[in-house]
Design a protein around this motif. Structure first.
Motif, PDB file in Angstrom:
ATOM      1  N   ALA A   1       0.828  -1.210   0.000  1.00 34.85           N
ATOM      2  CA  ALA A   1       0.000   0.000   0.000  1.00 34.85           C
ATOM      3  C   ALA A   1       0.859   1.255   0.000  1.00 34.85           C
ATOM      4  CB  ALA A   1      -0.937  -0.006   1.211  1.00 34.85           C
ATOM      5  N   VAL A   2       2.002   1.192   0.646  1.00 30.47           N
ATOM      6  CA  VAL A   2       2.879   2.362   0.739  1.00 30.47           C
ATOM      7  C   VAL A   2       3.811   2.470  -0.466  1.00 30.47           C
ATOM      8  CG1 VAL A   2       4.705   3.467   2.098  1.00 30.47           C
ATOM      9  CG2 VAL A   2       2.784   2.353   3.253  1.00 30.47           C
ATOM     10  N   PHE A   3       4.387   1.345  -0.880  1.00 32.66           N
ATOM     11  CA  PHE A   3       5.451   1.377  -1.889  1.00 32.66           C
ATOM     12  C   PHE A   3       5.054   0.783  -3.240  1.00 32.66           C
ATOM     13  CE2 PHE A   3       7.585   1.203   2.268  1.00 32.66           C
ATOM     14  CZ  PHE A   3       8.381   2.343   2.187  1.00 32.66           C
ATOM     15  N   GLY A   4       3.831   0.284  -3.366  1.00 33.56           N
ATOM     16  CA  GLY A   4       3.437  -0.365  -4.595  1.00 33.56           C
ATOM     17  C   GLY A   4       3.733  -1.856  -4.534  1.00 33.56           C
ATOM     18  N   SER A   5       3.054  -2.608  -5.420  1.00 34.96           N
ATOM     19  CA  SER A   5       3.144  -4.064  -5.361  1.00 34.96           C
ATOM     20  C   SER A   5       4.022  -4.653  -6.451  1.00 34.96           C
ATOM     21  CB  SER A   5       1.739  -4.676  -5.476  1.00 34.96           C
ATOM     22  OG  SER A   5       1.157  -4.359  -6.741  1.00 34.96           O
ATOM     23  N   GLY A   6       4.777  -3.820  -7.157  1.00 30.75           N
ATOM     24  CA  GLY A   6       5.572  -4.321  -8.259  1.00 30.75           C
ATOM     25  C   GLY A   6       6.923  -4.875  -7.879  1.00 30.75           C
ATOM     26  N   SER A   7       7.345  -4.688  -6.632  1.00 28.94           N
ATOM     27  CA  SER A   7       8.668  -5.146  -6.202  1.00 28.94           C
ATOM     28  C   SER A   7       8.617  -5.562  -4.739  1.00 28.94           C
ATOM     29  CB  SER A   7       9.702  -4.031  -6.392  1.00 28.94           C
ATOM     30  OG  SER A   7      10.929  -4.375  -5.779  1.00 28.94           O
ATOM     31  N   LEU A   8       9.432  -6.552  -4.405  1.00 31.44           N
ATOM     32  CA  LEU A   8       9.548  -6.984  -3.018  1.00 31.44           C
ATOM     33  C   LEU A   8      10.704  -6.306  -2.292  1.00 31.44           C
ATOM     34  CD1 LEU A   8       8.833 -10.839  -3.131  1.00 31.44           C
ATOM     35  CD2 LEU A   8       7.250  -8.926  -2.806  1.00 31.44           C
ATOM     36  N   THR A   9      11.351  -5.354  -2.918  1.00 34.31           N
ATOM     37  CA  THR A   9      12.484  -4.680  -2.280  1.00 34.31           C
ATOM     38  C   THR A   9      12.120  -4.066  -0.933  1.00 34.31           C
ATOM     39  OG1 THR A   9      13.590  -4.264  -4.390  1.00 34.31           O
ATOM     40  CG2 THR A   9      14.208  -2.854  -2.541  1.00 34.31           C
ATOM     41  N   PRO A  10      10.994  -3.354  -0.805  1.00 35.42           N
ATOM     42  CA  PRO A  10      10.667  -2.807   0.526  1.00 35.42           C
ATOM     43  C   PRO A  10      10.495  -3.893   1.586  1.00 35.42           C
ATOM     44  CG  PRO A  10       9.373  -1.719  -1.169  1.00 35.42           C
ATOM     45  CD  PRO A  10      10.036  -2.896  -1.821  1.00 35.42           C
ATOM     46  N   VAL A  11       9.916  -5.038   1.210  1.00 37.86           N
ATOM     47  CA  VAL A  11       9.766  -6.136   2.163  1.00 37.86           C
ATOM     48  C   VAL A  11      11.138  -6.682   2.537  1.00 37.86           C
ATOM     49  CG1 VAL A  11       8.693  -8.367   2.590  1.00 37.86           C
ATOM     50  CG2 VAL A  11       7.526  -6.683   1.168  1.00 37.86           C
ATOM     51  N   ARG A  12      12.045  -6.740   1.570  1.00 41.09           N
ATOM     52  CA  ARG A  12      13.395  -7.227   1.849  1.00 41.09           C
ATOM     53  C   ARG A  12      14.121  -6.292   2.822  1.00 41.09           C
ATOM     54  NH1 ARG A  12      14.068  -9.810  -3.225  1.00 41.09           N
ATOM     55  NH2 ARG A  12      12.618 -11.566  -3.214  1.00 41.09           N
ATOM     56  N   VAL A  13      13.865  -4.994   2.711  1.00 41.71           N
ATOM     57  CA  VAL A  13      14.446  -4.048   3.666  1.00 41.71           C
ATOM     58  C   VAL A  13      13.911  -4.334   5.066  1.00 41.71           C
ATOM     59  CG1 VAL A  13      14.586  -1.615   4.338  1.00 41.71           C
ATOM     60  CG2 VAL A  13      14.850  -2.262   1.931  1.00 41.71           C
ATOM     61  N   LEU A  14      12.611  -4.603   5.158  1.00 39.47           N
ATOM     62  CA  LEU A  14      12.035  -4.961   6.457  1.00 39.47           C
ATOM     63  C   LEU A  14      12.645  -6.248   6.995  1.00 39.47           C
ATOM     64  CD1 LEU A  14       8.240  -4.148   5.910  1.00 39.47           C
ATOM     65  CD2 LEU A  14       9.968  -2.762   7.065  1.00 39.47           C
ATOM     66  N   ALA A  15      12.992  -7.178   6.108  1.00 39.10           N
ATOM     67  CA  ALA A  15      13.636  -8.425   6.549  1.00 39.10           C
ATOM     68  C   ALA A  15      15.008  -8.131   7.150  1.00 39.10           C
ATOM     69  CB  ALA A  15      13.755  -9.390   5.378  1.00 39.10           C
ATOM     70  N   VAL A  16      15.744  -7.183   6.569  1.00 31.95           N
ATOM     71  CA  VAL A  16      17.031  -6.784   7.143  1.00 31.95           C
ATOM     72  C   VAL A  16      16.817  -6.232   8.553  1.00 31.95           C
ATOM     73  CG1 VAL A  16      18.990  -5.210   6.942  1.00 31.95           C
ATOM     74  CG2 VAL A  16      18.094  -6.342   4.901  1.00 31.95           C
ATOM     75  N   LEU A  17      15.794  -5.389   8.694  1.00 32.85           N
ATOM     76  CA  LEU A  17      15.502  -4.819  10.014  1.00 32.85           C
ATOM     77  C   LEU A  17      15.086  -5.904  11.002  1.00 32.85           C
ATOM     78  CD1 LEU A  17      13.582  -1.583   8.952  1.00 32.85           C
ATOM     79  CD2 LEU A  17      15.973  -1.796   9.685  1.00 32.85           C
ATOM     80  N   ALA A  18      14.349  -6.906  10.521  1.00 32.49           N
ATOM     81  CA  ALA A  18      13.958  -8.013  11.403  1.00 32.49           C
ATOM     82  C   ALA A  18      15.186  -8.775  11.884  1.00 32.49           C
ATOM     83  CB  ALA A  18      13.007  -8.953  10.666  1.00 32.49           C
ATOM     84  N   GLN A  19      16.136  -9.012  10.988  1.00 29.89           N
ATOM     85  CA  GLN A  19      17.363  -9.698  11.375  1.00 29.89           C
ATOM     86  C   GLN A  19      18.164  -8.857  12.368  1.00 29.89           C
ATOM     87  OE1 GLN A  19      16.970 -12.747  10.770  1.00 29.89           O
ATOM     88  NE2 GLN A  19      18.591 -13.256   9.334  1.00 29.89           N
ATOM     89  N   LEU A  20      18.217  -7.568  12.129  1.00 34.09           N
ATOM     90  CA  LEU A  20      18.926  -6.684  13.059  1.00 34.09           C
ATOM     91  C   LEU A  20      18.256  -6.690  14.423  1.00 34.09           C
ATOM     92  CD1 LEU A  20      21.034  -4.518  13.731  1.00 34.09           C
ATOM     93  CD2 LEU A  20      19.488  -2.818  12.715  1.00 34.09           C
ATOM     94  N   ALA A  21      16.926  -6.661  14.446  1.00 31.43           N
ATOM     95  CA  ALA A  21      16.212  -6.686  15.724  1.00 31.43           C
ATOM     96  C   ALA A  21      16.496  -7.980  16.479  1.00 31.43           C
ATOM     97  CB  ALA A  21      14.711  -6.525  15.486  1.00 31.43           C
ATOM     98  N   THR A  22      16.497  -9.102  15.766  1.00 35.27           N
ATOM     99  CA  THR A  22      16.791 -10.375  16.421  1.00 35.27           C
ATOM    100  C   THR A  22      18.197 -10.371  17.000  1.00 35.27           C
ATOM    101  OG1 THR A  22      15.340 -11.495  14.841  1.00 35.27           O
ATOM    102  CG2 THR A  22      16.851 -12.875  16.110  1.00 35.27           C
ATOM    103  N   ALA A  23      19.162  -9.919  16.203  1.00 31.95           N
ATOM    104  CA  ALA A  23      20.549  -9.873  16.676  1.00 31.95           C
ATOM    105  C   ALA A  23      20.682  -8.953  17.885  1.00 31.95           C
ATOM    106  CB  ALA A  23      21.469  -9.408  15.548  1.00 31.95           C
ATOM    107  N   GLY A  24      20.033  -7.797  17.852  1.00 32.08           N
ATOM    108  CA  GLY A  24      20.113  -6.871  18.974  1.00 32.08           C
ATOM    109  C   GLY A  24      19.527  -7.445  20.248  1.00 32.08           C
TER     110      GLY A  24
END
Length: 482
Positions: free
Chosen positions: A84-107
């Motif tokens: 809804a925020v970034f459009g549905s044509g790419s998963l790049t924004p979701v992949r950025v969130l995955a990086v943040l999820a990994q960082l949160a887990t590590a922290g």
């Protein structure tokens, strides 16, 4: 020795600027370990399934009614919100969130380790987790799917329980469950910590309320009966061991071996420490055991299931390194970094033939249909719908829900009678109400092909005719008068 939870060491309290130094380093490492994820538009069918679900939800669909899967709602909602925020044509924004999820887990793991064993242990735990988190087949480790977003919740549950914040721990357990059902396994070590700290009845009540209220809210926000069926009660055939024992066993051994190779820096310290002392951090061992049981649940052993083991492994290795000479920590990190480099190289260079196949099918759909047409792809690659930007003709995005093949079965438990209960009448009604403009049989010799599924064979014979092939997939168009 491997210490149980206790009061924080002085170094964990007194260090100034610890997090301002550590978090940027962990962020860089999290980004580095996720670089391959940005090199493919899709990594596996789970990403494709989530992307198609998100588009259908955005188009007015309702989870567990007109859009269905065997998973809880949090990640489909996350995909929908991101689109809804970034459009549905790419998963790049979701992949950025995955990086943040990994960082949160590590922290969170770093914070748990620092509280128990000091500053150096915190740095070690965070680094070891990120290094081992990519230690599987890249299509399992690099995809932005359920386990990646579940793990911060499991780590948060342990973090809160370690600090006796029982309501928050319960809410974190609920979030883990609502991302993927097996995330609820972290409740066992949380309950152990409640017992270990002599938690009063009020603590248990707060934990129960924290866990129950988010789940109840999610059920009410969707369809309570549908939520219960699709997340808990409707997967009996999927969770069966019967039918493909050797196939499943081979997958279990392969993925265990791959994660074992990735954990080359973690397992020797744990084994060495166990020989030195029998005293252990019981909550961490219970976390690992519960996670292993979760991996086993359903008897499928897909590679991404094994990601659930990585947080407790990282903490147990960190605990073990506290009783070993200091140089063993450097050796463990170095071995993990070398293994991580190999897996990242695999991720960058590995071909994705099934993605190329789905892209060719999507091109055929684009050429033969209009944007408003509904289509049916009879296969296990829902990403074809997303790549072609076409609307599925049914709520069942893969043939697996209608044949049980989505469970990785290659034996006798595949066919109409093994479908999720009640799916075939709904499927036939949907196709009768609005017949697809194009049908692609993408079974390619698998046991769910039309020759093994009489209902699909009759449907094609009654209203469709062959119109060519793409990579072994057969295209069917509406017959005149069909």
């Amino acid at each position: 020795m491997l210490l149980a939870p206790h009061a924080p060491p002085r170094s964990a309290v007194a260090g100034k600027g610890y997090w301002t130094r550590l978090l940027p380093l962990l962020a860089v490492l999290a980004c580095a370990t996720r670089v391959p994820s940005f090199r493919r538009p899709l990594w596996n069918p789970d990403e494709g399934y989530l992307a198609v679900q998100a588009r259908m939800l955005a188009g007015g669909g309702h989870l567990y009614e007109t859009v269905v899967d065997r998973k809880p709602p949090l990640l489909p909602w996350l995909y929908e919100g991101t689109f809804a925020v970034f459009g549905s044509g790419s998963l790049t924004p979701v992949r950025v969130l995955a990086v943040l999820a990994q960082l949160a887990t590590a922290g969170l793991l770093a914070s748990i380790a620092r509280r128990r064993w000091g500053d150096r242990a915190g740095r070690t735990a965070g680094a070891l987790y990120l290094l081992v988190s990519v230690g599987l087949n890249p299509e399992d480790a690099q995809a932005a799917t359920f386990e990646v977003f579940m793990l911060p919740c499991t780590a948060a549950a342990m973090w809160c329980a370690d600090r006796r914040r029982w309501a928050a721990a319960g809410a974190a357990v609920a979030c883990a469950f609502l991302t993927k059902q097996t995330g609820g396994a972290v409740l066992l070590p949380v309950l152990y910590l409640l017992h270990r700290y002599g938690g009063p009845r009020a603590g248990l009540l707060r934990l129960a309320a924290g866990a129950a209220l988010p789940v109840l809210g999610a059920a009410l926000a969707t369809d309570p009966a549908g939520f219960a069926f699709w997340t808990v009660t409707g997967s009996g055939a999927y969770a069966s061991f019967t039918g493909s024992e050797l196939h499943v066993l081979a997958r279990a051994l392969t993925n265990t071996a791959i994660l074992g190779a990735a954990s080359a820096g973690l397992l020797p310290p744990i084994a060495r420490a166990l020989r030195i002392t029998r005293t252990g951090a019981a909550d961490l061992w219970l976390w690992l055991a519960a996670s292993a049981a979760a991996v086993t649940l359903g008897f499928h052993f897909f590679g991404h299931y094994f990601l659930q083991l990585t947080p407790p492994l990282a903490l147990l290795a960190t605990a073990a390194l506290q009783v070993l000479p200091r140089e063993r920590t450097s050796a463990a990190v170095l071995a993990s970094a070398c293994a991580c480099t190999l897996f990242l190289t695999w991720g960058v260079l590995a071909p994705r033939p099934e993605l190329a196949h789905a892209q060719r099918l999507a091109l055929a759909l684009d050429r033969r249909t209009a944007p408003g047409d509904r289509v049916l792809v009879w296969g296990i690659h829902p990403e074809t719908y997303w790549l072609a930007d076409r609307t599925p003709a049914t709520r069942y995005l893969t043939a697996g829900l209608l044949t049980n093949f989505s469970g990785g079965r290659d034996g006798p438990q595949v066919g109409e009678k093994y479908a999720v209960a009640g799916t075939w009448p709904v499927f036939r009604a949907e196709l009768a109400a609005r017949a697809p403009s194009l049908v692609i049989d993408d079974s390619r010799g698998k046991p769910y092909g039309p020759d093994r599924v009489p209902a699909l064979r009759r449907l094609l014979a009654a209203g469709y005719e062959q119109a060519g092939e793409v990579d072994g997939a057969v295209l069917y168009v509406r017959a005149p008068g069909g």
